[in-house]
Enzyme design. Structure first.
Site, PDB file in Angstrom:
ATOM      1  N   GLU A  35       0.871  -1.167   0.000  1.00  0.00           N
ATOM      2  CA  GLU A  35       0.000   0.000   0.000  1.00  0.00           C
ATOM      3  C   GLU A  35       0.915   1.226   0.000  1.00  0.00           C
ATOM      4  OE1 GLU A  35      -2.749   0.077   3.285  1.00  0.00           O
ATOM      5  OE2 GLU A  35      -3.416   2.095   2.746  1.00  0.00           O
ATOM      6  N   ARG A 260       4.937 -12.636   9.887  1.00  0.00           N
ATOM      7  CA  ARG A 260       5.633 -11.414   9.511  1.00  0.00           C
ATOM      8  C   ARG A 260       6.946 -11.326  10.274  1.00  0.00           C
ATOM      9  NH1 ARG A 260       2.107  -7.414   9.309  1.00  0.00           N
ATOM     10  NH2 ARG A 260       3.548  -5.708   9.624  1.00  0.00           N
ATOM     11  N   LYS A 270       4.497   0.789   9.256  1.00  0.00           N
ATOM     12  CA  LYS A 270       4.607   2.061   8.539  1.00  0.00           C
ATOM     13  C   LYS A 270       3.999   3.195   9.345  1.00  0.00           C
ATOM     14  CE  LYS A 270       3.054   0.157   4.777  1.00  0.00           C
ATOM     15  NZ  LYS A 270       2.510  -0.085   3.446  1.00  0.00           N
TER      16      LYS A 270
END
Ligand code: ATP
Ligand code: MG
Length: 564
Positions: A35, A260, A270
């Site tokens: 994204e 992850r 982020k």
């Protein structure tokens, strides 16, 4: 880049089975779907190496797809930096650069199709009401009072939503699935919301935007993805991924989840990294302390070392925290063989060699890399006044401190044995200003003529020849291994390391470094690996970032002597 296959993992096993069964006509097609709401970090590198690595090893394809369905937080600047980072890591999406926003028209058509099948409806509830009526794990949800609208009415309302006839938040399009489904995400999830905001690519064309869940599966399907690899938090989304594709009856990629990456002493989110930038805890996304790919690049990490790291940590289904030292070891291992060694003094202490002729300069031949003699050697000038590292001298040495101290002899790397014969202090502060030594001309080149041993070899730089330079040393961003480990009511920023950056403005480096250019890497003997900063360096005036320290005997001795 090397074409070695990455280590085996459970995803490869799934693909092997699929291939053996002839699924997807033997194709392997993956995608990396960032994204564009921030710069990529080392966690994304894990996903990039995995997705592009699978495509490489199975002669398949991997797309780069911007998952840009959220007009508020996305920026073109990130679209550029993400492409730069993926390329820098050594991967190539060829002509397959896509945007989820390219599919807005098709997604809209698929939404219409679901409405026509009676599988989606327009709901006038507010987001709060939707949330309130969704129920909990133990309680079933309550049906929306709007769920029985006719297909015609739904089609009419959805078209008018698209045309911008209704204000933001006044209506949503929802899937009609099952309000008592054990998975809360299946309780009539939202597919479209009204947002009258400009999008970085489609501008003001749309006033409705699809949600992640609605967009992702259809985008994967449209691109012919075979294995849609994502992180574990999407496991609960999988039934919805499958439901939408099954209802539409279109190509159905298999979603596979993996754990992850979490890295010790830093955060990989982020949102949090953006906070660091906005609150100026760091100088920007590419601050050398940031776990972003642009930060690691500026810090001096190589793409090879990051790929090596991603391969070493492997791919699993259990969450864990990987120690930062694992990443550091990868870059050490790579640079050890590749970069030239030089001498530089970070915290200079002046040494005057009393019996060395005042007007004399000698040049010593210094090996560039003992690990690779083909890298040759260079000449380094030596003279009566030199600098050594402040911490290589102790007036009152503790046990096990074998470096310079009054009356003690040490070897100057490549040069001579010197012995400390005096200390000059600053009259006002009492601080040691300079050290006086004598040298033994018979030890030229650092060899002992009579089998006499010294316990220590230290580095040095000639005063009159030295290049003055700024060197920046870095430590981890956080003091705690897990920065999110906080007391109640505390924010993770309490764990920030206030000493993560140390600027040393007056370092003395061997003169050959005058010609160093941005991006050049060196090993400063005994001190670590350094890179010429790509942003703040000027021609003839390099600024050095320490990439990583050396892991060697010196560090151990240093630690021990601090304990004493
Ligand atoms: P963040 O939490 O940093 O905001 P994200 O998941 O929102 O990450 P995306 O841009 O959606 O960021 O991520 C693109 C891809 O990278 C996704 O497939 C995601 O699963 C993967 N990814 C993100 N963070 C990690 C991580 N720490 N380890 C491995 N893969 C990750
Ligand atoms: Mg995401």
């Amino acid at each position: 880049m090397e074409t070695n296959k990455s280590s085996n993992n459970f995803i490869r096993e799934i693909i092997d089975v699929d291939l053996a069964r002839g699924k997807n006509d033997g194709r392997v097609h993956t995608r990396f779907p960032p994204e564009p709401n921030g710069c990529l970090h080392i966690g994304h590198a894990k996903s990039i190496c995995l997705n592009f690595g699978l495509a490489r090893d199975y002669s398949g394809l991997c797309n780069l797809r911007f998952d840009d369905t959220n007009p508020e937080t996305e920026e073109t600047e990130y679209v550029h930096s993400i492409q730069e980072d993926v390329k820098w890591l050594g991967f190539d999406w060829q002509e397959r650069l896509y945007y989820a926003s390219d599919y807005f028209e098709k997604l809209y058509e698929y939404a219409i199709e679901l409405i026509k099948k009676g599988k989606a409806f327009v709901c006038d509830q507010s987001l709060e009401e939707v949330r309130r009526d969704r129920g909990t794990i133990t309680e079933t949800g309550k049906q929306s009072p709007f769920c029985n609208r006719s297909i015609e009415e739904n089609l009419n309302l959805f078209t008018r939503m698209r045309n911008g006839e209704f204000p933001d938040g006044s209506k949503v399009l929802r899937g009609k699935i099952d309000m008592s489904h054990p998975n809360l995400l299946m309780r009539d999830p939202i597919f479209y919301r009204i947002r009258k905001v400009s999008h970085h690519r489609t501008r003001d064309k749309w006033s409705v935007y699809p949600t992640y869940d609605f967009t992702h599966c259809i985008s994967d399907s449209l691109e012919g993805i075979t294995h849609s690899i994502c992180t574990l938090e999407f496991e609960v989304h999988r039934p919805l991924y499958d439901w939408i594709l099954d209802e539409l009856g279109i190509h159905h990629p298999q979603q596979i989840e993996f754990a992850r990456l979490n890295l010790s002493h830093t955060v990989l989110s982020k949102r949090k990294l953006l906070e660091f930038v906005q609150k100026k805890y760091v100088s920007g996304w590419n601050d050398p302390r940031m776990p972003t790919l642009s930060g690691l690049r500026r810090r001096g990490y190589t793409p090879e070392s990051i790929r090596m790291f991603c391969d070493q940590i492997g791919v699993a289904r259990v969450d864990s925290i990987v120690e930062t030292v694992v990443l550091e070891n990868c870059v050490r291992e790579e640079l050890n063989k590749k970069v030239a060694r030089v001498m530089g003094v970070l915290r200079p202490l002046k040494v005057i060699i009393d019996n060395y002729p005042d007007d004399q300069t000698e040049e010593f031949d210094c090996v560039n890399n003992p690990e690779d003699l083909a890298m040759g050697s260079r000449k380094v000038p030596f003279s009566r006044e030199i600098y050594i590292e402040e911490e290589d001298f102790r007036e009152d040495p503790p046990k096990q401190f074998y470096r310079l101290s009054p009356g003690r002899e040490v070897r100057l790397r490549y040069a001579y044995f010197i012995k400390c014969v005096g200390i000059i202090r600053d009259e006002e502060t009492g601080k040691i200003k300079e050290i006086h030594c004598t040298y033994d001309p018979m030890t030229r080149g650092g060899d002992s003529p009579d089998g006499r041993k010294v316990k220590s070899t230290i580095h040095w730089v000639s005063n009159s020849h030295a290049l003055n330079a700024e060197v920046r040393l870095y430590d981890t961003l956080f003091n705690k291994r897990d920065p999110n480990d906080t007391k109640e009511g505390e924010d993770f920023t309490v764990n920030l390391n206030s000493k993560s950056l140390e600027v040393l403005p007056n370092c003395k480096l061997e003169p050959g470094l005058k010609t160093a250019v941005k991006g050049d890497r060196y090993q400063f003997e005994r001190l670590g690996y350094f890179i010429v900063d790509a942003i703040d360096s000027l021609p003839g005036k390099p600024v050095f970032n320490r990439i990583v320290t050396l892991r060697d005997e010196w560090a151990k001795i240093e630690r021990q002597s601090k304990l004493l």
